[in-house]
Design a protein around this motif. Structure first.
Motif, PDB file in Angstrom:
ATOM      1  N   ILE A 144      48.556  24.792  40.777  1.00 49.25           N
ATOM      2  CA  ILE A 144      49.733  25.647  40.972  1.00 49.25           C
ATOM      3  C   ILE A 144      50.406  25.960  39.632  1.00 49.25           C
ATOM      4  O   ILE A 144      51.234  26.868  39.538  1.00 49.25           O
ATOM      5  CB  ILE A 144      50.756  25.035  41.960  1.00 49.25           C
ATOM      6  CG1 ILE A 144      51.373  23.759  41.403  1.00 49.25           C
ATOM      7  CG2 ILE A 144      50.125  24.788  43.313  1.00 49.25           C
ATOM      8  CD1 ILE A 144      52.517  23.233  42.263  1.00 49.25           C
ATOM      9  N   LEU A 145      50.020  25.190  38.600  1.00 48.96           N
ATOM     10  CA  LEU A 145      50.508  25.454  37.252  1.00 48.96           C
ATOM     11  C   LEU A 145      49.368  25.236  36.275  1.00 48.96           C
ATOM     12  O   LEU A 145      48.656  24.224  36.353  1.00 48.96           O
ATOM     13  CB  LEU A 145      51.682  24.528  36.902  1.00 48.96           C
ATOM     14  CG  LEU A 145      52.289  24.688  35.509  1.00 48.96           C
ATOM     15  CD1 LEU A 145      52.988  26.041  35.367  1.00 48.96           C
ATOM     16  CD2 LEU A 145      53.276  23.550  35.227  1.00 48.96           C
ATOM     17  N   LYS A 146      49.175  26.204  35.364  1.00 50.34           N
ATOM     18  CA  LYS A 146      48.165  26.065  34.326  1.00 50.34           C
ATOM     19  C   LYS A 146      48.814  26.324  32.971  1.00 50.34           C
ATOM     20  O   LYS A 146      49.748  27.120  32.860  1.00 50.34           O
ATOM     21  CB  LYS A 146      47.011  27.055  34.539  1.00 50.34           C
ATOM     22  CG  LYS A 146      46.153  26.768  35.762  1.00 50.34           C
ATOM     23  CD  LYS A 146      44.969  27.728  35.834  1.00 50.34           C
ATOM     24  CE  LYS A 146      44.077  27.407  37.028  1.00 50.34           C
ATOM     25  NZ  LYS A 146      42.888  28.309  37.072  1.00 50.34           N
TER      26      LYS A 146
ATOM     27  N   GLU B 243      52.638  31.128  39.871  1.00 49.94           N
ATOM     28  CA  GLU B 243      53.251  32.109  40.768  1.00 49.94           C
ATOM     29  C   GLU B 243      54.567  31.538  41.264  1.00 49.94           C
ATOM     30  O   GLU B 243      54.620  30.376  41.660  1.00 49.94           O
ATOM     31  CB  GLU B 243      52.327  32.422  41.953  1.00 49.94           C
ATOM     32  CG  GLU B 243      51.066  33.190  41.566  1.00 49.94           C
ATOM     33  CD  GLU B 243      50.230  33.576  42.778  1.00 49.94           C
ATOM     34  OE1 GLU B 243      50.708  33.306  43.916  1.00 49.94           O
ATOM     35  OE2 GLU B 243      49.137  34.121  42.597  1.00 49.94           O
ATOM     36  N   GLY B 244      55.602  32.362  41.257  1.00 46.72           N
ATOM     37  CA  GLY B 244      56.893  31.895  41.724  1.00 46.72           C
ATOM     38  C   GLY B 244      57.861  31.669  40.576  1.00 46.72           C
ATOM     39  O   GLY B 244      57.826  32.366  39.559  1.00 46.72           O
ATOM     40  N   ILE B 245      58.721  30.654  40.721  1.00 48.93           N
ATOM     41  CA  ILE B 245      59.769  30.360  39.743  1.00 48.93           C
ATOM     42  C   ILE B 245      59.389  29.092  38.974  1.00 48.93           C
ATOM     43  O   ILE B 245      59.153  28.033  39.578  1.00 48.93           O
ATOM     44  CB  ILE B 245      61.131  30.180  40.450  1.00 48.93           C
ATOM     45  CG1 ILE B 245      61.504  31.483  41.174  1.00 48.93           C
ATOM     46  CG2 ILE B 245      62.218  29.795  39.455  1.00 48.93           C
ATOM     47  CD1 ILE B 245      62.735  31.364  42.057  1.00 48.93           C
ATOM     48  N   PHE B 246      59.312  29.207  37.662  1.00 50.84           N
ATOM     49  CA  PHE B 246      58.842  28.099  36.830  1.00 50.84           C
ATOM     50  C   PHE B 246      59.666  26.833  37.049  1.00 50.84           C
ATOM     51  O   PHE B 246      59.122  25.731  37.183  1.00 50.84           O
ATOM     52  CB  PHE B 246      58.881  28.507  35.349  1.00 50.84           C
ATOM     53  CG  PHE B 246      58.382  27.429  34.422  1.00 50.84           C
ATOM     54  CD1 PHE B 246      57.027  27.174  34.287  1.00 50.84           C
ATOM     55  CD2 PHE B 246      59.275  26.665  33.671  1.00 50.84           C
ATOM     56  CE1 PHE B 246      56.562  26.175  33.440  1.00 50.84           C
ATOM     57  CE2 PHE B 246      58.820  25.678  32.824  1.00 50.84           C
ATOM     58  CZ  PHE B 246      57.460  25.430  32.701  1.00 50.84           C
ATOM     59  N   GLU B 247      61.001  26.964  37.078  1.00 53.98           N
ATOM     60  CA  GLU B 247      61.862  25.786  37.212  1.00 53.98           C
ATOM     61  C   GLU B 247      61.612  25.058  38.533  1.00 53.98           C
ATOM     62  O   GLU B 247      61.684  23.824  38.583  1.00 53.98           O
ATOM     63  CB  GLU B 247      63.333  26.202  37.099  1.00 53.98           C
ATOM     64  CG  GLU B 247      63.784  26.555  35.700  1.00 53.98           C
ATOM     65  CD  GLU B 247      63.287  27.910  35.213  1.00 53.98           C
ATOM     66  OE1 GLU B 247      63.378  28.174  34.011  1.00 53.98           O
ATOM     67  OE2 GLU B 247      62.796  28.713  36.061  1.00 53.98           O
ATOM     68  N   GLU B 248      61.323  25.799  39.597  1.00 53.15           N
ATOM     69  CA  GLU B 248      61.047  25.158  40.890  1.00 53.15           C
ATOM     70  C   GLU B 248      59.717  24.408  40.848  1.00 53.15           C
ATOM     71  O   GLU B 248      59.590  23.323  41.420  1.00 53.15           O
ATOM     72  CB  GLU B 248      61.034  26.207  42.004  1.00 53.15           C
ATOM     73  CG  GLU B 248      62.411  26.795  42.290  1.00 53.15           C
ATOM     74  CD  GLU B 248      62.385  27.823  43.407  1.00 53.15           C
ATOM     75  OE1 GLU B 248      61.267  28.128  43.920  1.00 53.15           O
ATOM     76  OE2 GLU B 248      63.464  28.334  43.765  1.00 53.15           O
ATOM     77  N   ILE B 249      58.735  24.965  40.156  1.00 56.78           N
ATOM     78  CA  ILE B 249      57.445  24.280  40.007  1.00 56.78           C
ATOM     79  C   ILE B 249      57.617  23.025  39.163  1.00 56.78           C
ATOM     80  O   ILE B 249      57.050  21.972  39.475  1.00 56.78           O
ATOM     81  CB  ILE B 249      56.411  25.243  39.382  1.00 56.78           C
ATOM     82  CG1 ILE B 249      56.115  26.392  40.348  1.00 56.78           C
ATOM     83  CG2 ILE B 249      55.126  24.500  39.020  1.00 56.78           C
ATOM     84  CD1 ILE B 249      55.265  27.496  39.753  1.00 56.78           C
ATOM     85  N   LEU B 250      58.434  23.134  38.111  1.00 58.63           N
ATOM     86  CA  LEU B 250      58.681  21.980  37.247  1.00 58.63           C
ATOM     87  C   LEU B 250      59.394  20.866  38.008  1.00 58.63           C
ATOM     88  O   LEU B 250      59.081  19.676  37.844  1.00 58.63           O
ATOM     89  CB  LEU B 250      59.509  22.416  36.038  1.00 58.63           C
ATOM     90  CG  LEU B 250      59.440  21.539  34.789  1.00 58.63           C
ATOM     91  CD1 LEU B 250      58.013  21.399  34.297  1.00 58.63           C
ATOM     92  CD2 LEU B 250      60.338  22.109  33.704  1.00 58.63           C
ATOM     93  N   ASP B 251      60.347  21.233  38.857  1.00 58.38           N
ATOM     94  CA  ASP B 251      61.038  20.231  39.685  1.00 58.38           C
ATOM     95  C   ASP B 251      60.047  19.499  40.587  1.00 58.38           C
ATOM     96  O   ASP B 251      60.206  18.299  40.866  1.00 58.38           O
ATOM     97  CB  ASP B 251      62.119  20.892  40.544  1.00 58.38           C
ATOM     98  CG  ASP B 251      63.370  21.211  39.751  1.00 58.38           C
ATOM     99  OD1 ASP B 251      63.576  20.591  38.691  1.00 58.38           O
ATOM    100  OD2 ASP B 251      64.143  22.089  40.180  1.00 58.38           O
TER     101      ASP B 251
END
Length: 341
Positions: free
Chosen positions: A114-116, A135-143
């Motif tokens: 989901i993150l590369k 895909e989406g919002i980086f900060e939400e993926i980081l959380d």
């Protein structure tokens, strides 16, 4: 000036590994910068040293869950990332372990893809410049994928991630907490305001370079890493009015101090602005804005203890640190506090 002039011997058992249950229950050493006199208090009593008409300046940056664990796309080898500094929307300067597994052109995969991260260039001191794909919002993926980047001297697991955030944290972007602010509670801030003290906020996104020991013996050869700051018109106006009316500017932390001293003109006037600062404050520096400093106990031979020594006096500070060691104060990020006023 020599780096070794800022060395002190610190027993390992005095390095705080966990935060106290109550933020404002930490100890507080109060140092009179004119006389060197020392008083011992609890942090919740900091209000006794603030006066109506003073202005308290806090750094409202918020720590990113900046540590990521992934694998190399082509080999499956494990890789650890630590986000240091955002360059633009999707490009970051990062530390990578092990570094030999992170070559330009490599791709690191996190969270089942989901993150590369595509490694596109080399940065300073062995860091890597990466471009993230998602895909989406980086900060939400980081959380979802990231963990809190606690300093390497903290070996214990932090059960509540919010204890490495100030209660007033707002703008995400830091690789480390502005630790002087960790002692404040919402209740304590309310009481401070009720006393007639103005509370304002600046933002400086803390980079890990701030905490690194100075490696050269001549401190003038040390180069600071740059950090991003933001100061609003409301904050600038309140600080200027406080000074005009004879009030004191009390800076919470070296990060707030470095921001204020970076943006002030020679008369100590500050204005709304944002930008990058790499200011290095060491003894001999003439402060333009601050009249008091609330800070934690810092690492030996660090730029932070040099800044504190510039504000007070090197001999007074090293004497206070010696007393803190003797009296078993808790040191570093989750440790006790010092107020120089």
């Amino acid at each position: 000036m020599k780096t070794s002039d800022y060395y002190f011997d610190l027993p390992e058992e005095l390095i705080a590994q966990t935060p106290l249950i109550n933020r404002d229950a930490s100890r507080l050493m109060v140092v009179d910068r004119r006389t060197g006199e020392i008083q011992h208090q609890l942090f919740k009593n900091i209000i006794e040293y603030l006066k109506p008409g003073d202005c308290l300046v806090l750094n409202n940056t918020r720590v990113l869950p900046a540590r990521l664990f992934g694998v190399k796309e082509n080999t499956g080898g494990k890789v650890e990332f630590l986000l240091l500094k955002r360059i633009d929307k999707d490009r970051w300067e990062t530390l990578v372990k092990p570094g030999k597994k992170a070559k330009i052109g490599d791709t690191i995969v996190f969270g089942d893809g989901i993150l590369k991260a595509h490694i596109i260039d080399m940065g300073e001191e062995g860091s890597r410049i990466v471009a993230f794909e998602y895909e989406g919002i980086f900060e939400e993926i980081l959380d979802k994928l990231g963990t809190m980047p606690l300093p390497p001297y903290i070996k214990e697991t932090l059960n509540d991630q919010e204890r490495y955030q100030t209660v007033y944290s707002k703008h995400e972007g830091s690789a480390a907490a502005p630790t002087a602010g960790l002692h404040f509670t919402n209740e304590l801030l309310r009481k401070i305001e009720e006393k007639g003290v103005e509370i304002v906020y600046i933002t400086l996104h803390v980079g890990l370079g701030t905490f690194r020991p100075v490696k050269c013996e001549d401190i003038l050869q040390h180069k600071m890493h740059s950090e991003f700051y933001m100061v609003s018109k409301e904050t600038a106006d309140t600080i200027n009015h406080t000074k005009e009316n004879g009030g004191r500017i009390i800076s919470v932390g070296t990060t707030s101090t470095r921001t204020l001293e970076s943006i002030a003109d020679e008369e100590g006037i500050v204005r709304e602005c944002q930008g990058w600062t790499d200011i290095f404050i060491y003894p001999g520096y003439k402060f333009k804005v601050i009249d008091g400093l609330i800070t934690n106990f810092h690492l030996p031979e660090s730029t932070l203890i040099m800044l504190v020594s510039a504000f007070c006096d090197r001999n007074s500070i090293l004497g206070a640190y010696e007393e803190a060691v003797k009296d078993k104060y808790r040191f570093f990020s989750f440790g006790d506090a010092m107020c120089i006023i």
